[in-house]
Scaffold this active site. Structure first.
Site, PDB file in Angstrom:
ATOM      1  N   MET A  19       0.198  -0.936  -0.093  1.00  0.00           N
ATOM      2  CA  MET A  19       0.516   0.107   0.136  1.00  0.00           C
ATOM      3  C   MET A  19       1.039   1.040  -0.092  1.00  0.00           C
ATOM      4  O   MET A  19       1.369   1.629   0.422  1.00  0.00           O
ATOM      5  CB  MET A  19      -1.114  -0.360   1.252  1.00  0.00           C
ATOM      6  CG  MET A  19      -1.907  -0.653   1.500  1.00  0.00           C
ATOM      7  SD  MET A  19      -3.052  -1.253   2.547  1.00  0.00           S
ATOM      8  CE  MET A  19      -1.961  -1.859   4.150  1.00  0.00           C
ATOM      9  N   MET A  20       0.545   1.533  -1.048  1.00  0.00           N
ATOM     10  CA  MET A  20       1.453   2.623  -1.377  1.00  0.00           C
ATOM     11  C   MET A  20       1.493   3.543   0.143  1.00  0.00           C
ATOM     12  O   MET A  20       0.326   3.962   1.105  1.00  0.00           O
ATOM     13  CB  MET A  20       1.366   4.010  -2.731  1.00  0.00           C
ATOM     14  CG  MET A  20       1.505   3.354  -3.320  1.00  0.00           C
ATOM     15  SD  MET A  20       3.313   2.858  -3.615  1.00  0.00           S
ATOM     16  CE  MET A  20       3.832   4.849  -4.146  1.00  0.00           C
ATOM     17  N   CYS A 101      -2.221  -1.663 -10.594  1.00  0.00           N
ATOM     18  CA  CYS A 101      -2.394   0.019 -10.181  1.00  0.00           C
ATOM     19  C   CYS A 101      -3.063   0.193 -11.026  1.00  0.00           C
ATOM     20  O   CYS A 101      -2.484   0.646 -11.865  1.00  0.00           O
ATOM     21  CB  CYS A 101      -0.723   0.570  -9.099  1.00  0.00           C
ATOM     22  SG  CYS A 101      -1.368   2.449  -8.664  1.00  0.00           S
ATOM     23  N   GLY A 219     -11.417  -6.114  -0.550  1.00  0.00           N
ATOM     24  CA  GLY A 219     -12.820  -5.944   0.071  1.00  0.00           C
ATOM     25  C   GLY A 219     -12.659  -6.783   1.299  1.00  0.00           C
ATOM     26  O   GLY A 219     -14.034  -6.645   1.914  1.00  0.00           O
ATOM     27  N   GLY A 239      -5.596  -5.866   2.572  1.00  0.00           N
ATOM     28  CA  GLY A 239      -5.084  -4.248   2.533  1.00  0.00           C
ATOM     29  C   GLY A 239      -5.348  -3.385   3.760  1.00  0.00           C
ATOM     30  O   GLY A 239      -5.001  -3.492   4.844  1.00  0.00           O
ATOM     31  N   ARG A 240      -6.423  -2.728   3.669  1.00  0.00           N
ATOM     32  CA  ARG A 240      -6.605  -1.429   4.591  1.00  0.00           C
ATOM     33  C   ARG A 240      -7.406  -2.284   5.629  1.00  0.00           C
ATOM     34  O   ARG A 240      -7.875  -0.618   6.343  1.00  0.00           O
ATOM     35  CB  ARG A 240      -7.548  -0.282   3.764  1.00  0.00           C
ATOM     36  CG  ARG A 240      -6.973   0.931   3.103  1.00  0.00           C
ATOM     37  CD  ARG A 240      -7.404   1.035   1.308  1.00  0.00           C
ATOM     38  NE  ARG A 240      -6.369   1.487   0.562  1.00  0.00           N
ATOM     39  CZ  ARG A 240      -5.678   1.796  -0.058  1.00  0.00           C
ATOM     40  NH1 ARG A 240      -5.105  -0.177  -0.080  1.00  0.00           N
ATOM     41  NH2 ARG A 240      -4.759   2.795  -0.769  1.00  0.00           N
TER      42      ARG A 240
END
Length: 346
Positions: A19-20, A101, A219, A239-240
């Site tokens: 993750m950038m 990306c 997700g 991820g998030r």
């Protein structure tokens, strides 16, 4: 054609997405403490930056992070091969090529999700990277992180043909972000939320290509969702959800691999030696604690924890005592049964 080395199946079950601006070395050290068995990924770094840039910063790597992968961006096989070899020799355990990306910057540079429409170029890049890593002191696997397609590409056979061509070049592991990338009209944030998820494509790929290692991404919001994917593919990449609620990583690691569930405060205090060592090197506390802010997400005192750290970490001389103060205030919320929950949480 050289096949890339296989990755141990246990190392693929749980991973944290690249993750950038987030998954730097400080973040990965924290995530490793939470999840000893997870596979970790760097931020995406362009091949040119690896070759010509500040490698000490871009390829920063603490020994505790292993296993950890370097994600590369780019579309020139020779440059990607050179960067892959540099990454392998720097100590990374995997070199991952970004084919997912969707940002304007990567579109302008003809890499990222654009590569979903250029399987021959991706295959040539992977073959060159595999050969370069095989020639390095550490022969590490080369992998690909991709989408299902671009814009209106809704043809499973086209997606599978992309995978097959890249696999033929030597790649054995694919991280599938199970939605399309829209190159026009959607921001990177919207590209993570608007295009519909199709986990069934990743499941079908694993059924039809059982010799490939397939990781599903996109997700995944909670432990139940992550666990459900393991019935169909080799692993789940968070991820998030892992960044905003990092304790989720700890709960998954304990549930999937065993061990003792530790408290948030106990885990955070285990990070103290690392933080103090970094402060002694001149690193500012704000660069480390920004990755800790979600540790008490959805818990009583979570808002106070974030507020104390985010407001105090940038001040001159901020040190570990700020973290202890945040923990003490958060603990006071959690020990007061009369405090309304809405006042204590975000």
């Amino acid at each position: 054609m050289i096949d890339t080395p296989a990755i141990a199946p246990a190392q693929l079950r749980l991973s944290v997405a690249p993750m950038m601006d987030w998954t730097d070395s400080h973040c990965r050290v924290f995530h490793r403490l939470l999840a000893p068995h997870a596979r970790l990924y760097s931020e995406m770094v362009h091949a040119n930056a690896v070759i010509h840039g500040d490698r000490a910063r871009l390829l920063a790597l603490d020994p505790v992070e292993h296993p950890v992968a370097l994600q590369l961006g780019g579309s020139e096989p020779a440059l990607l091969a050179q960067a892959a070899r540099i990454g392998a020799e720097a100590g990374f355990d995997e070199i991952n090529l970004n084919c997912g990306c969707p940002s304007d910057r990567v579109q302008a540079g003809r890499f990222g999700a654009c590569l979903m429409r250029e399987p021959a170029l991706v295959a040539a890049s992977v073959a060159a990277m595999v050969e370069a890593c095989a020639a390095a002191d550490r022969n590490v696997p080369v992998t690909v992180k991709c989408r299902l397609g671009v814009d209106d590409d809704h043809d499973y056979d086209r997606f599978r043909a992309f995978i097959d061509e890249v696999a033929e070049a030597g790649c054995r592991m694919f991280v599938v972000h199970a939605r399309n990338a829209w190159l026009k009209g959607l921001s990177p944030k919207e590209n993570r939320e608007v295009p519909p998820l199709r986990y069934d494509w990743a499941y079908r790929l694993k059924r039809e290509r059982p010799d490939l290692q397939v990781i599903v991404n996109g997700g995944i919001a909670d432990a139940d969702e992550a666990t459900a994917h393991l019935a169909h593919v080799d692993g789940a990449m968070l991820g998030r959800a892992a960044y905003h609620d990092p304790y989720l990583l700890h709960r998954l690691d304990v549930a999937w691999f065993g061990g003792e569930l530790r408290s948030r405060a106990d885990l955070l205090r285990a990070l103290q030696p690392y933080v103090e060592a970094q402060l002694a090197r001149g690193v500012f506390l704000k660069h480390i604690v920004r990755h800790l802010l979600g540790l008490f997400a959805n818990e009583r005192g979570g808002r106070a924890f974030r507020q104390i750290l985010s407001e105090g970490a940038h001040r001159p001389g901020a040190d570990w005592s700020l973290v202890e103060r945040a923990l003490a205030v958060t603990g006071s919320f959690q020990s007061d049964p009369l405090l309304p929950a809405r006042a204590a949480t975000a």
